[in-house]
Design a protein around this motif. Sequence first.
Motif: not given
Length: 276
Positions: A122, A138, A124-125
């Motif tokens: 996704d 993050d 996000a990380r």
Amino acid sequence: MCKDEHIARLTADGTFVRAMGYRRQAVWDIQSSREDPAVLYCAADSGVAVAEVHQTASGPTLHITEDHETGLGFTRRVTPVEGGWLAVTRDRHVLRARRGGEILWDRRLPEALLHTVAASPDGARALVAGNAGAVELDTATGEVLSTLGVDGLPLWAATYLPGGERVLATRNGVIAVFGDDTEKPQWRLDQGEYPKRMWAQDGFLYVVGDGGLKGSRWAGASPAAGGNCCPPPPRTPRSATAWSVSAPTACRSPPTATRTTSSSASWRTCRTTPRR
């Protein structure tokens, strides 16, 4: 003279005087952007270059469209995220940048040398593997989310599975998969050879290193585990200069694979033999 053939003159006390007036040319990694596979991010000595592949009547051509110097040491690895890239450098920096070169954040991890960086499905990380273990960041802010390790060993490769599980590979070939628990892996196996790169694609986890290219299917991948464990050889563009992969010669179940939970994957590893 440095390893990359950079020649510099120093005084007796180590003060820089001057260097040869040529630009270093090494490229350490190439990854396609998330938005367009014809746009390539190239990890280079000076930073990150952006190239575009154009198809012509005589074959594909490569055009450098952007070239961004970071001043943070040579870029070891790069991975795409939405609108740009993540990178790790020889000077132990992790950074995120936009197309156009704007650096959104830059975090230094001074504990030890960094080897690879991967982005979660996704985006996000970010998972960074280094000699001191792994750090998850993050991607919006660069803040540390968690730290992970495997037997206290240096980690040379990292990636994510499609479900977001974190995969780490140690210098001596141990592969471990972590879910929500950062202390105890869901499962692990010792594939016996040092890794350099690792990624998940089409139901397989691919590992490149001492043993060439190996692909392993995890339970729950599609098609279901238990079928043909080896993928077909990837096709190489007609005019590209690259390693090709021969048909697999053997498939085996690693005798050292261990399960630590009931949801552990059932693994079969296939070896492929690279050739020029």
